[in-house]
Write an enzyme that holds these catalytic residues in place. Structure first.
Site, PDB file in Angstrom:
ATOM      1  N   SER A  90       0.613  -1.167   0.050  1.00 52.88           N
ATOM      2  CA  SER A  90       0.308   0.057  -0.205  1.00 52.88           C
ATOM      3  C   SER A  90       0.727   1.165  -0.040  1.00 52.88           C
ATOM      4  O   SER A  90       0.250   2.121   0.127  1.00 52.88           O
ATOM      5  CB  SER A  90      -0.804   0.276   1.520  1.00 52.88           C
ATOM      6  OG  SER A  90      -1.642  -0.484   0.801  1.00 52.88           O
ATOM      7  N   LYS A  93      -0.114   3.891  -2.700  1.00 46.75           N
ATOM      8  CA  LYS A  93      -1.454   4.703  -2.843  1.00 46.75           C
ATOM      9  C   LYS A  93      -0.323   5.931  -2.529  1.00 46.75           C
ATOM     10  O   LYS A  93      -0.898   6.945  -2.278  1.00 46.75           O
ATOM     11  CB  LYS A  93      -1.886   4.470  -1.304  1.00 46.75           C
ATOM     12  CG  LYS A  93      -2.711   2.846  -1.742  1.00 46.75           C
ATOM     13  CD  LYS A  93      -3.761   2.372  -0.086  1.00 46.75           C
ATOM     14  CE  LYS A  93      -4.307   1.226  -0.966  1.00 46.75           C
ATOM     15  NZ  LYS A  93      -4.315   0.491  -0.453  1.00 46.75           N
ATOM     16  N   SER A 152      -6.213   3.077   4.577  1.00 45.17           N
ATOM     17  CA  SER A 152      -5.298   2.351   3.344  1.00 45.17           C
ATOM     18  C   SER A 152      -6.630   1.655   2.864  1.00 45.17           C
ATOM     19  O   SER A 152      -6.292   0.110   2.007  1.00 45.17           O
ATOM     20  CB  SER A 152      -4.133   1.678   3.619  1.00 45.17           C
ATOM     21  OG  SER A 152      -3.464   0.702   3.238  1.00 45.17           O
ATOM     22  N   LYS A 254       2.684   6.424   4.692  1.00 48.44           N
ATOM     23  CA  LYS A 254       2.102   5.542   4.265  1.00 48.44           C
ATOM     24  C   LYS A 254       2.371   3.869   4.678  1.00 48.44           C
ATOM     25  O   LYS A 254       3.817   4.145   5.246  1.00 48.44           O
ATOM     26  CB  LYS A 254       1.970   5.136   3.099  1.00 48.44           C
ATOM     27  CG  LYS A 254       0.628   4.507   2.541  1.00 48.44           C
ATOM     28  CD  LYS A 254      -0.379   5.015   2.760  1.00 48.44           C
ATOM     29  CE  LYS A 254      -1.577   4.233   2.630  1.00 48.44           C
ATOM     30  NZ  LYS A 254      -1.286   3.526   3.749  1.00 48.44           N
TER      31      LYS A 254
END
Length: 454
Positions: A90, A93, A152, A254
Protein backbone atom coordinates in the site's frame (compact mmCIF):
# COMPACT_ATOMS: atom_id res chain seq x y z
CA UNK A 1 -4.26 -5.43 2.29
CA UNK A 2 -4.00 -9.02 1.21
CA UNK A 3 -2.87 -10.65 -1.98
CA UNK A 4 -5.25 -11.13 -4.87
CA UNK A 5 -8.12 -13.60 -4.54
CA UNK A 6 -10.91 -14.29 -7.04
CA UNK A 7 -13.17 -16.61 -5.07
CA UNK A 8 -16.84 -15.85 -4.39
CA UNK A 9 -17.17 -13.15 -7.01
CA UNK A 10 -19.32 -13.04 -10.10
CA UNK A 11 -17.95 -13.45 -13.61
CA UNK A 12 -18.10 -9.74 -14.32
CA UNK A 13 -16.04 -8.99 -11.22
CA UNK A 14 -13.52 -11.67 -12.18
CA UNK A 15 -13.22 -10.22 -15.67
CA UNK A 16 -12.66 -6.73 -14.28
CA UNK A 17 -10.02 -7.98 -11.88
CA UNK A 18 -8.19 -10.03 -14.49
CA UNK A 19 -8.03 -6.94 -16.68
CA UNK A 20 -6.90 -4.96 -13.63
CA UNK A 21 -4.12 -7.44 -12.89
CA UNK A 22 -3.00 -8.11 -16.46
CA UNK A 23 -2.60 -4.46 -17.47
CA UNK A 24 0.92 -3.83 -18.82
CA UNK A 25 2.16 -7.22 -17.50
CA UNK A 26 4.37 -8.05 -20.47
CA UNK A 27 5.77 -4.56 -20.70
CA UNK A 28 6.36 -4.49 -16.97
CA UNK A 29 8.39 -7.71 -17.02
CA UNK A 30 10.75 -6.29 -19.62
CA UNK A 31 10.93 -3.01 -17.72
CA UNK A 32 11.81 -4.88 -14.55
CA UNK A 33 14.78 -6.62 -16.22
CA UNK A 34 16.21 -3.44 -17.71
CA UNK A 35 15.49 -1.46 -14.53
CA UNK A 36 17.43 -4.07 -12.55
CA UNK A 37 20.40 -3.71 -14.90
CA UNK A 38 20.33 0.08 -14.71
CA UNK A 39 19.92 0.00 -10.94
CA UNK A 40 22.95 -2.26 -10.56
CA UNK A 41 25.09 0.13 -12.58
CA UNK A 42 23.80 3.20 -10.74
CA UNK A 43 24.30 1.52 -7.38
CA UNK A 44 27.90 0.57 -8.14
CA UNK A 45 28.79 4.12 -9.08
CA UNK A 46 26.78 5.85 -6.35
CA UNK A 47 28.31 3.84 -3.52
CA UNK A 48 31.80 4.84 -4.62
CA UNK A 49 30.92 8.52 -4.65
CA UNK A 50 28.24 8.94 -2.01
CA UNK A 51 28.55 6.34 0.72
CA UNK A 52 26.00 6.66 3.51
CA UNK A 53 27.01 9.02 6.29
CA UNK A 54 26.30 6.56 9.08
CA UNK A 55 27.73 3.06 8.84
CA UNK A 56 24.87 1.01 10.27
CA UNK A 57 25.40 -2.75 10.34
CA UNK A 58 22.60 -4.13 8.10
CA UNK A 59 22.49 -7.35 10.12
CA UNK A 60 21.20 -5.34 13.09
CA UNK A 61 18.33 -3.76 11.11
CA UNK A 62 15.35 -6.11 10.90
CA UNK A 63 14.23 -5.12 7.42
CA UNK A 64 15.04 -6.42 3.94
CA UNK A 65 15.72 -2.95 2.53
CA UNK A 66 15.70 0.54 3.98
CA UNK A 67 16.94 4.08 3.55
CA UNK A 68 17.21 7.37 5.46
CA UNK A 69 17.04 10.52 3.32
CA UNK A 70 17.66 14.09 4.46
CA UNK A 71 15.21 16.05 2.34
CA UNK A 72 16.91 19.38 3.08
CA UNK A 73 20.22 18.38 1.50
CA UNK A 74 19.21 15.37 -0.59
CA UNK A 75 21.89 13.25 1.11
CA UNK A 76 21.39 9.60 1.95
CA UNK A 77 22.30 9.20 5.62
CA UNK A 78 22.30 5.40 5.55
CA UNK A 79 20.79 2.63 3.44
CA UNK A 80 20.75 -1.07 2.71
CA UNK A 81 19.44 -2.68 -0.49
CA UNK A 82 17.61 0.59 -1.09
CA UNK A 83 17.60 0.17 -4.89
CA UNK A 84 16.30 -3.41 -4.79
CA UNK A 85 12.95 -3.86 -6.50
CA UNK A 86 10.33 -5.07 -4.03
CA UNK A 87 6.56 -5.25 -3.70
CA UNK A 88 5.52 -1.85 -2.30
CA UNK A 89 2.08 -3.00 -1.10
CA UNK A 90 0.00 0.00 0.00
CA UNK A 91 2.95 2.38 -0.20
CA UNK A 92 1.67 2.48 -3.79
CA UNK A 93 -1.15 4.70 -2.53
CA UNK A 94 1.36 7.50 -1.95
CA UNK A 95 1.48 7.93 -5.73
CA UNK A 96 -2.31 7.67 -6.07
CA UNK A 97 -2.78 10.37 -3.44
CA UNK A 98 -0.02 12.52 -4.96
CA UNK A 99 -1.76 12.54 -8.34
CA UNK A 100 -5.12 13.34 -6.73
CA UNK A 101 -3.62 16.26 -4.81
CA UNK A 102 -1.93 17.53 -7.97
CA UNK A 103 -5.32 17.46 -9.70
CA UNK A 104 -6.85 19.44 -6.83
CA UNK A 105 -4.02 21.99 -7.01
CA UNK A 106 -4.53 22.32 -10.78
CA UNK A 107 -8.26 22.95 -10.28
CA UNK A 108 -9.38 19.83 -12.14
CA UNK A 109 -10.61 18.20 -8.94
CA UNK A 110 -12.19 19.65 -5.80
CA UNK A 111 -11.76 17.99 -2.43
CA UNK A 112 -15.33 18.97 -1.48
CA UNK A 113 -16.74 17.49 -4.67
CA UNK A 114 -19.25 14.69 -4.14
CA UNK A 115 -18.78 11.76 -6.48
CA UNK A 116 -20.81 8.61 -7.02
CA UNK A 117 -19.10 5.27 -6.54
CA UNK A 118 -19.19 3.20 -9.72
CA UNK A 119 -19.11 -0.58 -10.25
CA UNK A 120 -15.30 -0.31 -10.19
CA UNK A 121 -15.48 -0.74 -6.39
CA UNK A 122 -16.73 -4.30 -6.94
CA UNK A 123 -13.26 -5.50 -7.94
CA UNK A 124 -12.07 -4.99 -4.36
CA UNK A 125 -12.18 -8.30 -2.52
CA UNK A 126 -13.72 -8.80 0.94
CA UNK A 127 -10.36 -9.45 2.61
CA UNK A 128 -8.78 -6.23 1.30
CA UNK A 129 -8.59 -2.95 3.21
CA UNK A 130 -11.58 -0.88 2.14
CA UNK A 131 -14.32 1.58 3.03
CA UNK A 132 -16.93 -0.92 1.78
CA UNK A 133 -18.24 1.47 -0.85
CA UNK A 134 -21.24 0.32 -2.86
CA UNK A 135 -22.00 1.29 -6.46
CA UNK A 136 -24.17 4.40 -6.39
CA UNK A 137 -22.92 5.53 -2.96
CA UNK A 138 -22.16 9.25 -2.58
CA UNK A 139 -18.82 10.26 -1.09
CA UNK A 140 -16.59 13.34 -1.15
CA UNK A 141 -13.09 13.48 -2.60
CA UNK A 142 -11.88 14.57 0.84
CA UNK A 143 -13.32 11.42 2.41
CA UNK A 144 -11.77 9.29 -0.31
CA UNK A 145 -8.35 10.81 0.38
CA UNK A 146 -8.71 10.16 4.11
CA UNK A 147 -9.84 6.61 3.40
CA UNK A 148 -6.94 6.13 1.00
CA UNK A 149 -4.19 7.44 3.29
CA UNK A 150 -5.44 6.68 6.82
CA UNK A 151 -7.47 3.49 6.22
CA UNK A 152 -5.46 2.34 3.19
CA UNK A 153 -8.74 1.63 1.41
CA UNK A 154 -8.44 -0.07 -1.97
CA UNK A 155 -11.93 1.01 -3.06
CA UNK A 156 -10.89 4.62 -2.43
CA UNK A 157 -7.82 4.05 -4.62
CA UNK A 158 -9.72 2.67 -7.62
CA UNK A 159 -12.50 5.27 -7.24
CA UNK A 160 -10.04 8.17 -7.32
CA UNK A 161 -8.15 6.59 -10.21
CA UNK A 162 -11.27 6.23 -12.32
CA UNK A 163 -12.50 9.72 -11.42
CA UNK A 164 -9.20 11.35 -12.40
CA UNK A 165 -8.30 9.44 -15.56
CA UNK A 166 -11.54 7.81 -16.67
CA UNK A 167 -10.18 4.27 -16.44
CA UNK A 168 -7.65 2.24 -14.49
CA UNK A 169 -5.27 1.71 -17.46
CA UNK A 170 -5.16 5.47 -18.10
CA UNK A 171 -4.47 6.20 -14.45
CA UNK A 172 -1.76 3.53 -14.25
CA UNK A 173 -0.06 5.13 -17.24
CA UNK A 174 -0.21 8.45 -15.39
CA UNK A 175 1.35 6.84 -12.31
CA UNK A 176 4.31 5.62 -14.33
CA UNK A 177 4.72 8.99 -16.05
CA UNK A 178 4.87 10.70 -12.67
CA UNK A 179 7.32 8.10 -11.37
CA UNK A 180 9.61 8.73 -14.33
CA UNK A 181 9.42 12.50 -13.81
CA UNK A 182 10.39 12.10 -10.14
CA UNK A 183 13.35 9.88 -11.03
CA UNK A 184 11.99 6.61 -9.64
CA UNK A 185 14.25 4.37 -11.72
CA UNK A 186 13.36 1.10 -10.02
CA UNK A 187 9.60 1.50 -10.03
CA UNK A 188 6.79 0.26 -12.23
CA UNK A 189 3.16 0.53 -11.21
CA UNK A 190 0.42 -1.78 -12.47
CA UNK A 191 -2.44 -0.83 -10.14
CA UNK A 192 -3.34 2.14 -7.91
CA UNK A 193 -3.79 0.20 -4.66
CA UNK A 194 -0.72 -1.99 -4.21
CA UNK A 195 -2.10 -5.39 -5.20
CA UNK A 196 0.74 -7.91 -5.57
CA UNK A 197 1.70 -8.36 -9.24
CA UNK A 198 4.92 -9.42 -10.94
CA UNK A 199 5.28 -6.12 -12.76
CA UNK A 200 4.29 -3.93 -9.82
CA UNK A 201 7.42 -2.97 -7.89
CA UNK A 202 9.37 -0.13 -6.34
CA UNK A 203 12.36 0.40 -4.06
CA UNK A 204 13.03 2.03 -0.71
CA UNK A 205 15.07 4.74 -2.41
CA UNK A 206 12.37 5.49 -4.99
CA UNK A 207 9.65 5.65 -2.36
CA UNK A 208 11.77 8.06 -0.32
CA UNK A 209 12.06 10.26 -3.42
CA UNK A 210 8.28 10.07 -3.83
CA UNK A 211 7.76 11.00 -0.18
CA UNK A 212 10.10 13.97 -0.55
CA UNK A 213 8.25 15.08 -3.69
CA UNK A 214 4.90 14.82 -1.91
CA UNK A 215 6.10 16.98 0.99
CA UNK A 216 7.47 19.61 -1.39
CA UNK A 217 4.71 19.70 -3.99
CA UNK A 218 1.62 18.39 -2.18
CA UNK A 219 2.13 19.11 1.54
CA UNK A 220 -1.63 18.76 2.09
CA UNK A 221 -0.92 15.03 2.11
CA UNK A 222 0.48 15.38 5.64
CA UNK A 223 -2.89 16.66 6.86
CA UNK A 224 -4.20 13.15 6.24
CA UNK A 225 -1.13 11.03 7.02
CA UNK A 226 -0.70 12.38 10.55
CA UNK A 227 -4.33 11.75 11.52
CA UNK A 228 -4.50 9.09 14.26
CA UNK A 229 -7.87 7.85 13.01
CA UNK A 230 -10.65 8.38 10.48
CA UNK A 231 -14.36 7.80 10.96
CA UNK A 232 -16.66 6.71 8.17
CA UNK A 233 -20.18 5.29 8.39
CA UNK A 234 -20.09 5.79 12.16
CA UNK A 235 -17.07 3.52 12.50
CA UNK A 236 -13.67 4.71 13.66
CA UNK A 237 -10.64 3.34 11.84
CA UNK A 238 -7.31 3.73 13.66
CA UNK A 239 -4.19 4.62 11.69
CA UNK A 240 -1.80 1.69 11.35
CA UNK A 241 1.32 3.87 11.66
CA UNK A 242 2.26 3.24 15.30
CA UNK A 243 5.03 5.87 15.25
CA UNK A 244 2.34 8.55 15.35
CA UNK A 245 1.76 7.57 18.98
CA UNK A 246 5.47 7.59 19.84
CA UNK A 247 6.84 10.71 18.18
CA UNK A 248 4.98 14.05 18.11
CA UNK A 249 7.36 15.28 15.39
CA UNK A 250 6.19 12.52 13.04
CA UNK A 251 3.85 13.33 10.17
CA UNK A 252 3.38 9.67 9.28
CA UNK A 253 3.37 8.94 5.54
CA UNK A 254 2.12 5.46 4.63
CA UNK A 255 2.02 1.87 5.81
CA UNK A 256 1.69 -1.22 3.65
CA UNK A 257 1.42 -4.97 3.96
CA UNK A 258 0.97 -8.02 1.77
CA UNK A 259 2.31 -11.52 2.22
CA UNK A 260 4.68 -10.93 -0.67
CA UNK A 261 5.89 -7.54 0.55
CA UNK A 262 6.02 -8.03 4.29
CA UNK A 263 5.40 -4.99 6.47
CA UNK A 264 6.46 -1.72 4.83
CA UNK A 265 6.53 1.80 6.21
CA UNK A 266 7.33 5.22 4.79
CA UNK A 267 7.84 7.71 7.60
CA UNK A 268 8.67 11.40 7.76
CA UNK A 269 9.21 13.82 10.62
CA UNK A 270 10.25 17.43 11.15
CA UNK A 271 12.36 18.70 14.03
CA UNK A 272 14.22 21.94 14.81
CA UNK A 273 17.66 22.20 13.26
CA UNK A 274 20.54 22.03 15.73
CA UNK A 275 22.27 24.86 13.84
CA UNK A 276 20.79 28.27 14.59
CA UNK A 277 19.31 30.16 11.68
CA UNK A 278 18.51 27.08 9.61
CA UNK A 279 14.99 25.94 8.77
CA UNK A 280 13.56 22.91 10.53
CA UNK A 281 14.96 19.62 9.38
CA UNK A 282 12.86 16.94 7.67
CA UNK A 283 13.98 13.34 7.29
CA UNK A 284 12.38 10.54 5.28
CA UNK A 285 12.72 6.88 6.30
CA UNK A 286 11.47 3.91 4.28
CA UNK A 287 11.66 0.34 5.56
CA UNK A 288 10.51 -2.64 3.50
CA UNK A 289 10.10 -6.31 4.31
CA UNK A 290 9.89 -6.23 8.11
CA UNK A 291 8.23 -9.03 10.07
CA UNK A 292 5.35 -7.28 11.79
CA UNK A 293 3.43 -4.07 12.42
CA UNK A 294 5.25 -3.35 15.68
CA UNK A 295 8.63 -4.27 14.19
CA UNK A 296 8.31 -1.92 11.22
CA UNK A 297 7.43 0.93 13.60
CA UNK A 298 10.36 0.10 15.89
CA UNK A 299 12.90 -0.16 13.07
CA UNK A 300 11.74 3.01 11.29
CA UNK A 301 11.57 5.02 14.52
CA UNK A 302 15.05 3.92 15.58
CA UNK A 303 16.53 4.81 12.19
CA UNK A 304 14.78 8.18 12.28
CA UNK A 305 15.85 9.10 15.81
CA UNK A 306 19.41 7.84 15.28
CA UNK A 307 19.76 10.01 12.18
CA UNK A 308 18.48 13.11 13.96
CA UNK A 309 20.87 12.74 16.90
CA UNK A 310 24.00 11.55 15.09
CA UNK A 311 23.92 13.78 12.01
CA UNK A 312 23.29 17.46 11.54
CA UNK A 313 22.82 19.98 8.77
CA UNK A 314 25.14 22.95 8.39
CA UNK A 315 26.16 25.49 5.80
CA UNK A 316 28.54 24.03 3.23
CA UNK A 317 28.74 27.09 1.01
CA UNK A 318 27.69 30.61 1.89
CA UNK A 319 25.79 32.69 -0.62
CA UNK A 320 28.21 34.98 -2.51
CA UNK A 321 31.16 33.01 -1.12
CA UNK A 322 34.23 33.44 -3.34
CA UNK A 323 35.18 30.07 -4.82
CA UNK A 324 37.94 30.98 -7.27
CA UNK A 325 39.07 33.57 -9.82
CA UNK A 326 39.39 32.79 -13.52
CA UNK A 327 41.78 34.79 -15.79
CA UNK A 328 40.05 36.87 -18.49
CA UNK A 329 41.55 37.73 -21.88
CA UNK A 330 40.75 40.85 -23.94
CA UNK A 331 38.99 42.60 -21.08
CA UNK A 332 39.77 45.45 -18.71
CA UNK A 333 38.84 43.08 -15.88
CA UNK A 334 41.64 40.54 -15.69
CA UNK A 335 39.91 38.15 -13.28
CA UNK A 336 36.35 36.82 -13.13
CA UNK A 337 35.12 35.98 -9.63
CA UNK A 338 33.49 32.57 -9.29
CA UNK A 339 30.97 32.78 -6.45
CA UNK A 340 28.34 30.55 -4.89
CA UNK A 341 25.01 32.03 -5.91
CA UNK A 342 23.10 30.74 -2.90
CA UNK A 343 23.69 29.09 0.44
CA UNK A 344 24.16 25.33 0.13
CA UNK A 345 23.53 23.01 3.07
CA UNK A 346 25.30 19.74 3.77
CA UNK A 347 24.61 16.88 6.18
CA UNK A 348 27.53 15.81 8.36
CA UNK A 349 28.08 12.85 10.68
CA UNK A 350 28.36 13.26 14.45
CA UNK A 351 29.30 9.62 15.05
CA UNK A 352 32.92 9.40 16.16
CA UNK A 353 33.55 5.65 16.38
CA UNK A 354 35.28 3.49 13.76
CA UNK A 355 33.09 0.40 13.98
CA UNK A 356 29.67 -0.05 12.43
CA UNK A 357 26.60 0.98 14.42
CA UNK A 358 24.52 -1.78 16.00
CA UNK A 359 20.94 -0.53 15.72
CA UNK A 360 19.89 -2.94 18.46
CA UNK A 361 22.10 -0.91 20.83
CA UNK A 362 20.40 2.39 20.04
CA UNK A 363 18.42 3.46 23.10
CA UNK A 364 15.34 5.44 22.11
CA UNK A 365 14.80 6.71 25.66
CA UNK A 366 18.29 8.22 25.79
CA UNK A 367 18.53 8.95 22.04
CA UNK A 368 21.96 7.35 22.24
CA UNK A 369 24.06 4.54 20.80
CA UNK A 370 25.15 2.39 23.72
CA UNK A 371 28.39 0.43 24.19
CA UNK A 372 29.89 -1.70 26.93
CA UNK A 373 32.79 -0.16 28.86
CA UNK A 374 35.75 -2.06 30.37
CA UNK A 375 33.61 -3.12 33.33
CA UNK A 376 30.81 -4.34 31.10
CA UNK A 377 28.54 -1.42 31.92
CA UNK A 378 26.52 0.10 29.08
CA UNK A 379 27.42 3.72 28.41
CA UNK A 380 26.25 6.19 25.79
CA UNK A 381 28.41 7.26 22.86
CA UNK A 382 27.99 11.02 22.76
CA UNK A 383 27.59 12.71 19.36
CA UNK A 384 30.46 14.94 18.27
CA UNK A 385 30.01 18.65 18.89
CA UNK A 386 32.53 19.87 16.32
CA UNK A 387 32.72 18.84 12.68
CA UNK A 388 35.61 19.54 10.32
CA UNK A 389 34.95 19.66 6.58
CA UNK A 390 37.13 20.70 3.68
CA UNK A 391 36.47 21.83 0.14
CA UNK A 392 38.06 20.89 -3.17
CA UNK A 393 37.48 23.12 -6.20
CA UNK A 394 37.86 21.86 -9.77
CA UNK A 395 37.78 24.71 -12.29
CA UNK A 396 35.93 23.89 -15.50
CA UNK A 397 37.35 26.92 -17.34
CA UNK A 398 41.09 27.68 -17.40
CA UNK A 399 40.36 31.17 -18.68
CA UNK A 400 37.68 33.27 -20.36
CA UNK A 401 38.03 35.37 -23.51
CA UNK A 402 35.89 38.46 -24.03
CA UNK A 403 33.34 39.12 -25.33
CA UNK A 404 31.21 36.61 -23.39
CA UNK A 405 27.45 36.57 -22.78
CA UNK A 406 26.27 33.06 -21.92
CA UNK A 407 25.68 30.59 -19.11
CA UNK A 408 28.94 28.79 -18.36
CA UNK A 409 29.76 26.03 -15.89
CA UNK A 410 32.72 27.50 -14.10
CA UNK A 411 33.63 25.05 -11.35
CA UNK A 412 32.67 21.98 -9.37
CA UNK A 413 32.93 22.19 -5.60
CA UNK A 414 33.35 18.95 -3.66
CA UNK A 415 32.88 19.05 0.12
CA UNK A 416 34.40 16.30 2.26
CA UNK A 417 34.25 15.18 5.86
CA UNK A 418 37.53 13.36 6.30
CA UNK A 419 37.92 11.35 3.10
CA UNK A 420 34.17 10.98 2.57
CA UNK A 421 32.56 13.03 -0.17
CA UNK A 422 29.44 14.69 1.21
CA UNK A 423 28.18 16.86 -1.63
CA UNK A 424 29.16 18.10 -5.07
CA UNK A 425 27.93 21.46 -6.31
CA UNK A 426 28.25 22.71 -9.88
CA UNK A 427 28.86 26.46 -10.02
CA UNK A 428 27.54 28.08 -13.16
CA UNK A 429 26.78 31.67 -13.97
CA UNK A 430 25.44 33.95 -16.66
CA UNK A 431 28.84 35.37 -17.60
CA UNK A 432 28.77 38.83 -19.19
CA UNK A 433 32.15 40.31 -20.06
CA UNK A 434 32.64 43.10 -22.57
CA UNK A 435 35.68 43.17 -24.82
CA UNK A 436 37.97 46.06 -23.99
CA UNK A 437 39.09 48.63 -26.58
CA UNK A 438 42.68 48.74 -27.90
CA UNK A 439 43.27 51.80 -25.71
CA UNK A 440 42.06 49.99 -22.56
CA UNK A 441 44.27 47.00 -23.36
CA UNK A 442 47.26 49.29 -24.03
CA UNK A 443 46.72 51.16 -20.77
CA UNK A 444 46.42 47.86 -18.88
CA UNK A 445 49.71 46.75 -20.49
CA UNK A 446 51.42 49.94 -19.35
CA UNK A 447 50.13 49.48 -15.79
CA UNK A 448 51.45 45.94 -15.80
CA UNK A 449 54.90 47.08 -16.97
CA UNK A 450 54.98 50.20 -14.81
CA UNK A 451 53.06 49.50 -11.59
CA UNK A 452 53.37 53.12 -10.41
CA UNK A 453 50.81 54.04 -13.13
CA UNK A 454 48.14 51.88 -11.53
Amino acid sequence: MSALHTSNVNKKSIACRLFYVSTLRGKGTRLKFFSSLIALCCFCFSTVIYAGLLNINPATVEAESWTILDTQTGQVIAEHNSHAQRAPASLTKMMTAYIALKEIKAGRLNKDEIITATPIVSIVQPDESQMFLKPGEKISVDQLLAGLIVMSANDAAVSLAEKISGSLPAFIARMNQEAQAIGMKNTHFSNPAGITMDDHFSSAHDLALLGDTIVRQAPEYLHYSKQPSFSYKNKEHLATNLVLKLDPSSDGMKTGFTKAAGYNLALTAHRPNSQQGLAERRLMVVVMGTKGMEKRAEVAYKLLDLAYYYTRNQVGLEGKQLIAEVPVNKSANKLYKVEAKQTQLITTSLYQQVGAIDLALFDLAQHSIMQADAQGQMTAIAPKTDVVTHMNVALKQKDLTAPVNQVIQLAQVNIYQGDQLLQSFDIEDQVQIEESTWYQRFWAWLQEKFPFLA
